[in-house]
Design a protein around this motif. Structure first.
Motif, mmCIF file in Angstrom:
data_model
loop_
_atom_site.group_PDB
_atom_site.id
_atom_site.type_symbol
_atom_site.label_atom_id
_atom_site.label_comp_id
_atom_site.label_asym_id
_atom_site.label_seq_id
_atom_site.Cartn_x
_atom_site.Cartn_y
_atom_site.Cartn_z
ATOM 1 N N ASP A 90 19.893 -37.787 -58.859
ATOM 2 C CA ASP A 90 20.914 -38.816 -58.651
ATOM 3 C C ASP A 90 22.128 -38.085 -58.981
ATOM 4 O OD1 ASP A 90 22.891 -40.943 -58.427
ATOM 5 O OD2 ASP A 90 21.762 -41.873 -60.197
ATOM 6 N N GLU A 91 22.846 -37.653 -57.740
ATOM 7 C CA GLU A 91 24.079 -37.148 -58.073
ATOM 8 C C GLU A 91 25.437 -37.876 -57.697
ATOM 9 O OE1 GLU A 91 24.302 -33.318 -55.896
ATOM 10 O OE2 GLU A 91 22.459 -32.593 -57.262
ATOM 11 N N SER A 92 25.983 -38.502 -58.619
ATOM 12 C CA SER A 92 27.035 -39.421 -58.350
ATOM 13 C C SER A 92 27.269 -40.261 -57.275
ATOM 14 C CB SER A 92 28.431 -38.313 -58.092
ATOM 15 O OG SER A 92 28.165 -37.717 -56.906
ATOM 16 N N GLY A 93 26.088 -41.307 -57.386
ATOM 17 C CA GLY A 93 25.622 -42.384 -56.270
ATOM 18 C C GLY A 93 25.090 -41.893 -55.048
ATOM 19 N N GLU A 122 18.890 -38.405 -48.121
ATOM 20 C CA GLU A 122 19.405 -38.906 -49.212
ATOM 21 C C GLU A 122 19.860 -40.128 -48.676
ATOM 22 O OE1 GLU A 122 23.831 -36.772 -47.662
ATOM 23 O OE2 GLU A 122 22.535 -35.660 -49.171
ATOM 24 N N ARG A 124 22.704 -43.238 -50.068
ATOM 25 C CA ARG A 124 23.823 -43.773 -51.114
ATOM 26 C C ARG A 124 23.499 -44.990 -51.855
ATOM 27 N NH1 ARG A 124 28.715 -41.976 -51.455
ATOM 28 N NH2 ARG A 124 28.799 -40.801 -49.350
ATOM 29 N N LYS A 125 23.781 -45.287 -53.169
ATOM 30 C CA LYS A 125 23.608 -46.137 -53.845
ATOM 31 C C LYS A 125 24.496 -47.306 -53.420
ATOM 32 C CE LYS A 125 21.761 -45.215 -58.409
ATOM 33 N NZ LYS A 125 21.812 -45.091 -59.769
#
Length: 126
Positions: A90-93, A122, A124-125
């Motif tokens: 998890d890298e910044s969202g 990948e 995105r949250k």
């Protein structure tokens, strides 16, 4: 009309047919042995890709995503070569999924084939 003895049609020789059968057998054996790793990889990719596209799944913490994926692997009767084969970060969202592993398939006697797979997804949250 007289035919010359050299112009008569001739069929394939026994050794010619035998060599074709042997070569075809070797290729079919290799294809059957390599089918399983490729089919399992296709299933793994399908499971990870569906998780990377599911907004409900991406809301969860990484540990929960991993355990849900492992449950889906069991349901689909596939397994990872090792726990390190799938990394979820998890890298910044952005949730990044990396499938990176290789499978060793015994072919003949002491000859093995190594099949290497690398996939990256990948999501995105929300």
């Amino acid at each position: 009309m007289k035919q010359h003895p050299r112009s008569a049609q001739r069929g394939a020789t026994f050794f010619g047919v035998l060599s074709v059968v042997i070569v075809a057998g070797i290729f079919l054996t290799i294809a059957f042995k390599l089918f399983t790793p490729y089919w399992d990889h296709k299933t793994l990719v399908s499971v990870v890709k569906s998780a990377s596209e599911d907004p409900e799944e991406l809301r969860r913490p990484v540990s929960q995503i991993r355990s849900n994926l492992e449950r889906r692997f069991v349901i689909n009767q596939v397994s990872l070569a090792s726990p390190e084969a799938l990394t979820i970060v998890d890298e910044s969202g952005m949730i990044k999924f990396t499938l990176d592993y290789e499978v060793r398939v015994p072919m003949f006697a002491n000859v093995d084939a190594v099949v290497k797979f690398e996939e990256y997804f990948e999501g995105r949250k929300p």
